[in-house]
Design an enzyme around this catalytic site. Structure first.
Site, mmCIF file in Angstrom:
data_model
loop_
_atom_site.group_PDB
_atom_site.id
_atom_site.type_symbol
_atom_site.label_atom_id
_atom_site.label_comp_id
_atom_site.label_asym_id
_atom_site.label_seq_id
_atom_site.Cartn_x
_atom_site.Cartn_y
_atom_site.Cartn_z
ATOM 1 N N LYS A 34 -11.626 18.223 19.324
ATOM 2 C CA LYS A 34 -11.393 18.278 21.077
ATOM 3 C C LYS A 34 -10.998 19.938 21.167
ATOM 4 O O LYS A 34 -10.964 19.925 22.256
ATOM 5 C CB LYS A 34 -10.579 17.017 21.210
ATOM 6 C CG LYS A 34 -9.026 16.742 20.903
ATOM 7 C CD LYS A 34 -8.899 15.924 20.704
ATOM 8 C CE LYS A 34 -7.288 15.700 20.937
ATOM 9 N NZ LYS A 34 -5.694 14.406 20.749
ATOM 10 N N HIS A 446 0.869 35.256 -22.289
ATOM 11 C CA HIS A 446 2.346 35.276 -22.041
ATOM 12 C C HIS A 446 2.537 37.210 -22.052
ATOM 13 O O HIS A 446 1.803 37.989 -22.563
ATOM 14 C CB HIS A 446 2.788 35.898 -23.959
ATOM 15 C CG HIS A 446 4.337 35.997 -23.943
ATOM 16 N ND1 HIS A 446 5.287 35.324 -23.831
ATOM 17 C CD2 HIS A 446 4.585 37.317 -24.620
ATOM 18 C CE1 HIS A 446 6.288 36.020 -24.070
ATOM 19 N NE2 HIS A 446 5.992 37.330 -23.963
HETATM 20 P P1 FAD Z 1 -6.880 17.355 10.412
HETATM 21 O O1 FAD Z 1 -6.637 18.343 10.478
HETATM 22 O O2 FAD Z 1 -5.848 15.977 11.179
HETATM 23 O O3 FAD Z 1 -7.919 17.034 11.970
HETATM 24 C C1 FAD Z 1 -7.984 15.940 12.824
HETATM 25 C C2 FAD Z 1 -8.946 16.545 13.759
HETATM 26 O O4 FAD Z 1 -9.805 15.710 14.429
HETATM 27 C C3 FAD Z 1 -8.037 17.708 14.419
HETATM 28 O O5 FAD Z 1 -8.453 18.834 14.823
HETATM 29 C C4 FAD Z 1 -8.504 16.928 16.300
HETATM 30 O O6 FAD Z 1 -7.542 17.742 17.471
HETATM 31 C C5 FAD Z 1 -9.748 16.108 16.090
HETATM 32 N N1 FAD Z 1 -10.107 14.667 16.286
HETATM 33 C C6 FAD Z 1 -8.947 14.169 16.963
HETATM 34 N N2 FAD Z 1 -9.578 13.059 17.725
HETATM 35 C C7 FAD Z 1 -10.699 13.471 18.234
HETATM 36 C C8 FAD Z 1 -11.677 13.209 19.382
HETATM 37 N N3 FAD Z 1 -11.949 11.847 19.441
HETATM 38 N N4 FAD Z 1 -12.880 13.815 19.233
HETATM 39 C C9 FAD Z 1 -12.682 15.305 18.923
HETATM 40 N N5 FAD Z 1 -11.780 15.393 18.295
HETATM 41 C C10 FAD Z 1 -10.595 14.688 17.222
HETATM 42 N N6 FAD Z 1 -1.366 19.001 3.384
HETATM 43 C C11 FAD Z 1 -1.256 19.611 2.203
HETATM 44 O O7 FAD Z 1 -2.825 19.261 0.968
HETATM 45 N N7 FAD Z 1 -0.951 20.613 1.674
HETATM 46 C C12 FAD Z 1 0.032 20.745 2.232
HETATM 47 O O8 FAD Z 1 0.044 22.566 2.441
HETATM 48 C C13 FAD Z 1 0.308 21.350 4.107
HETATM 49 N N8 FAD Z 1 1.105 21.230 4.775
HETATM 50 C C14 FAD Z 1 0.829 20.622 6.461
HETATM 51 C C15 FAD Z 1 2.404 21.154 6.534
HETATM 52 C C16 FAD Z 1 2.191 20.325 8.093
HETATM 53 C C17 FAD Z 1 3.895 20.948 8.575
HETATM 54 C C18 FAD Z 1 1.938 19.360 8.266
HETATM 55 C C19 FAD Z 1 1.701 18.729 9.875
HETATM 56 C C20 FAD Z 1 0.939 18.736 7.896
HETATM 57 C C21 FAD Z 1 0.634 19.495 6.530
HETATM 58 N N9 FAD Z 1 -0.155 18.857 5.650
HETATM 59 C C22 FAD Z 1 -0.646 19.588 4.140
HETATM 60 C C23 FAD Z 1 -1.473 17.667 5.579
HETATM 61 C C24 FAD Z 1 -2.892 17.879 6.142
HETATM 62 O O9 FAD Z 1 -1.834 18.740 7.201
HETATM 63 C C25 FAD Z 1 -2.926 16.602 6.404
HETATM 64 O O10 FAD Z 1 -3.332 15.570 4.809
HETATM 65 C C26 FAD Z 1 -4.976 17.151 6.428
HETATM 66 O O11 FAD Z 1 -4.828 18.468 8.153
HETATM 67 C C27 FAD Z 1 -5.544 16.016 7.391
HETATM 68 O O12 FAD Z 1 -6.989 16.432 7.719
HETATM 69 P P2 FAD Z 1 -7.858 15.830 8.613
HETATM 70 O O13 FAD Z 1 -9.213 16.000 8.154
HETATM 71 O O14 FAD Z 1 -8.324 14.156 8.033
HETATM 72 O O15 FAD Z 1 -7.507 15.535 9.791
#
Ligand code: FAD
Ligand code: NAD
Length: 468
Positions: A34, A446
């Site tokens: 999105k 080391h």
């Molecule tokens: P997301 O990365 O959340 O992606 C989901 C995507 O789906 C988004 O782009 C969203 O816009 C899209 N979307 C949602 N609904 C729709 C729809 N209906 N239609 C189209 N698109 C849609 N994890 C680590 O392993 N290491 C780290 O160092 C780390 N640091 C982090 C730091 C912060 C500040 C935060 C907030 C999180 C961090 N995380 C970290 C966690 C990590 O970001 C998440 O676990 C990871 O992004 C999850 O991936 P995902 O693909 O499940 O979802």
């Protein structure tokens, strides 16, 4: 109408990795996002920008506090240019998200920009930003819509002074006093960024320890280290109100004795966890069911109750970690291709990118005790390593837990310089079901921080670490 073998909704680390693996396996693949940039929370407002700010603030902290002891003198005052720091962070994000576009092109994946919502179990409508809607047909769909920051019912997030991690990555000024609600990963990583840049930081945590899910010894050592860096902590405090009064934010909490304690700051970062995000997906139209906590319910193959719809990453149960989402993306792609992949969730490492870094894999000592497993433990302090003394990073230790009878490694817990990278050795060892003695007998270069892993393994094997 275009027909796809698989459509993926969401382009975070779960979604884009699933897309690439599906394409590699010969499936006609579409990905729907999105936002105008790919990469999801992780690349845009999570892992990558937070690490960019952690690195920049670490350089500043070193310049102010440690250069002199290394014989480096900088004439004049060392200053932070926050605008430039934030803009560098954005460049890092932009380069990384563009890299995902390149990977989509390279793998011939069709990218649709717009909100994906189910019309039924095989049709997805994509509402584009220009108001038009396109519908695609997909034999299989992977829901990878991720998560959003959670809050507390009485908090109004004004996104100016009462903020989540997303706004904390974009501040226009360094807070005088940042109140952080939640002593978990986000609170500590972003708290440390602003502490280094000059803010006073107070972490208010509900539990009696920080990073409560990790081994207790890591939690204690990290707290000791952060206290030395002058981060303040209020543990066992139940926050009950957050109010903004002009530029002031007042947080009220009840302490362990039930007394009200009031904290005053100019910013309040709310970091009390994240929740699965399914808004706008119109799951009802496809008949996909949720669990009680709003996560998409899946079986062990990450399949929902609708057989051609799968879900991965933060939107389902389990640790909310980018690399967990990536493994799940690969798993579903391979299942769709008729393979029989497997994920050992016990071996997904957890890392906190504070300094010292914290990293762990496998069972904690608390979990082994609770399960009644007979185990032995070997630890080695970082301060005993030549490498640590050379760099000046002497805080921390490596602890290896092994089965008392078989010597199999059951957990690896580390805190110190660069342990985020060192934990890969623990994961490898445990994937191959290594014994502590196996690690102890391997040569480690080391001088490196990795020698602490060998020494901890020696300590766990026969209590025969060499350098303590
Ligand atoms: P997301 O990365 O959340 O992606 C989901 C995507 O789906 C988004 O782009 C969203 O816009 C899209 N979307 C949602 N609904 C729709 C729809 N209906 N239609 C189209 N698109 C849609 N994890 C680590 O392993 N290491 C780290 O160092 C780390 N640091 C982090 C730091 C912060 C500040 C935060 C907030 C999180 C961090 N995380 C970290 C966690 C990590 O970001 C998440 O676990 C990871 O992004 C999850 O991936 P995902 O693909 O499940 O979802
Ligand atoms: P978290 O679960 O790590 O920490 C939340 C903390 O808030 C916990 O310590 C909890 O006890 C505390 N808390 C909850 N309610 C509270 C209350 N009312 N008052 C005071 N404290 C309260 O969550 P997070 O730090 O918000 O991070 C969210 C997710 O993002 C995590 O699941 C994490 O895995 C992921 N993440 C990972 C990394 C990383 O891998 N380095 C970095 C950032 C975020």
């Amino acid at each position: 109408m275009s027909l796809y073998d698989v459509a993926i909704i969401g382009s975070g680390p779960g979604g884009y990795v699933a897309a690439i693996r599906c394409a590699q396996l010969g499936m006609k693949t579409a990905i729907i996002e999105k936002y105008s940039t790919l990469g999801g929370t992780c690349l845009n407002v999570g892992c990558i920008p937070s690490k960019a700010l952690l690195d920049s603030s670490h350089h500043y902290d070193d310049a102010v506090k440690h250069f002199e002891e290394h014989g480096i003198e900088i004439p004049g005052e060392i200053k932070v240019n926050l605008e430039k720091m934030i803009s560098r962070k954005q460049n890092v994000v932009d380069m990384t998200t563009k890299g995902i576009n390149f990977l989509m092109d390279k793998n011939k994946i069709d990218v649709f920009e717009g909100l994906g919502s189910f019309k039924d179990a095989t049709h997805i409508a994509i509402e584009k930003n220009d108001g038009t809607t396109e519908t695609i047909e997909a034999k299989n769909t992977i829901i990878a819509t991720g998560s959003k920051p959670s809050t507390l019912p009485f908090i109004t997030l004004d996104k100016e002074r009462v903020i989540t991690s997303t706004e904390a990555l974009e501040l226009k000024e360094i807070p005088k006093h940042m109140l952080v609600i939640g002593g978990g990963v986000i609170g500590l990583e972003l708290g440390q960024v602003y502490k280094r840049l000059g803010a006073e930081v107070t972490v208010i945590e509900y539990m009696d320890k920080i990073i409560p899910g990790m081994d207790g010894a890591l939690s204690k050592e990290l707290m000791k280290s952060l206290k030395k860096q002058k981060v303040k902590f209020a543990l066992s405090h139940k926050v009950k109100s957050v109010e903004r009064n002009g530029d002031e934010v007042i947080v009220k909490a009840d302490n362990k004795k039930g007394e009200e304690v009031s904290f005053s700051g100019d910013y309040c970062l709310v970091a009390v966890g994240r929740h699965a995000y399914t808004e706008g997906l119109n799951l009802e139209a496809a008949g996909v069911q949720l669990e009680e906590r709003g996560r998409v319910a899946v079986n062990e193959h990450l399949q929902t109750n609708v057989k051609n719809i799968y879900a991965i990453g933060d939107v389902i149960k389990g640790a909310m970690l980018a690399h967990k989402a990536e493994e799940e993306g690969t798993l579903v792609a391979e299942i769709l291709a008729g393979q029989k992949p497997h994920i050992d969730y016990n071996l997904i490492p957890g890392v906190v990118y504070t300094w010292p870094e914290v990293a762990a894999v496998g069972k904690t000592e608390e979990q082994l005790k609770e399960a009644g497993v007979a185990y032995k433990s070997g630890s080695f302090p970082m301060r005993a390593l030549g490498r640590s003394r050379a760099s000046g990073d002497i805080d921390g230790f490596v602890k290896i837990l092994a089965d008392k009878n078989t010597d199999e490694v059951l957990g690896v817990h580390m805190i110190g310089a660069r342990v985020a990278d060192l934990i890969a050795e623990g994961v490898t060892a445990m994937e191959f079901r290594a014994s502590a003695e196996d690690i102890a007998r391997m040569s480690h270069a080391h001088p490196t921080y990795a020698e602490a892993v060998k020494e901890a393994a020696l300590a766990a094997t026969e209590d025969r670490a060499i350098h303590v």
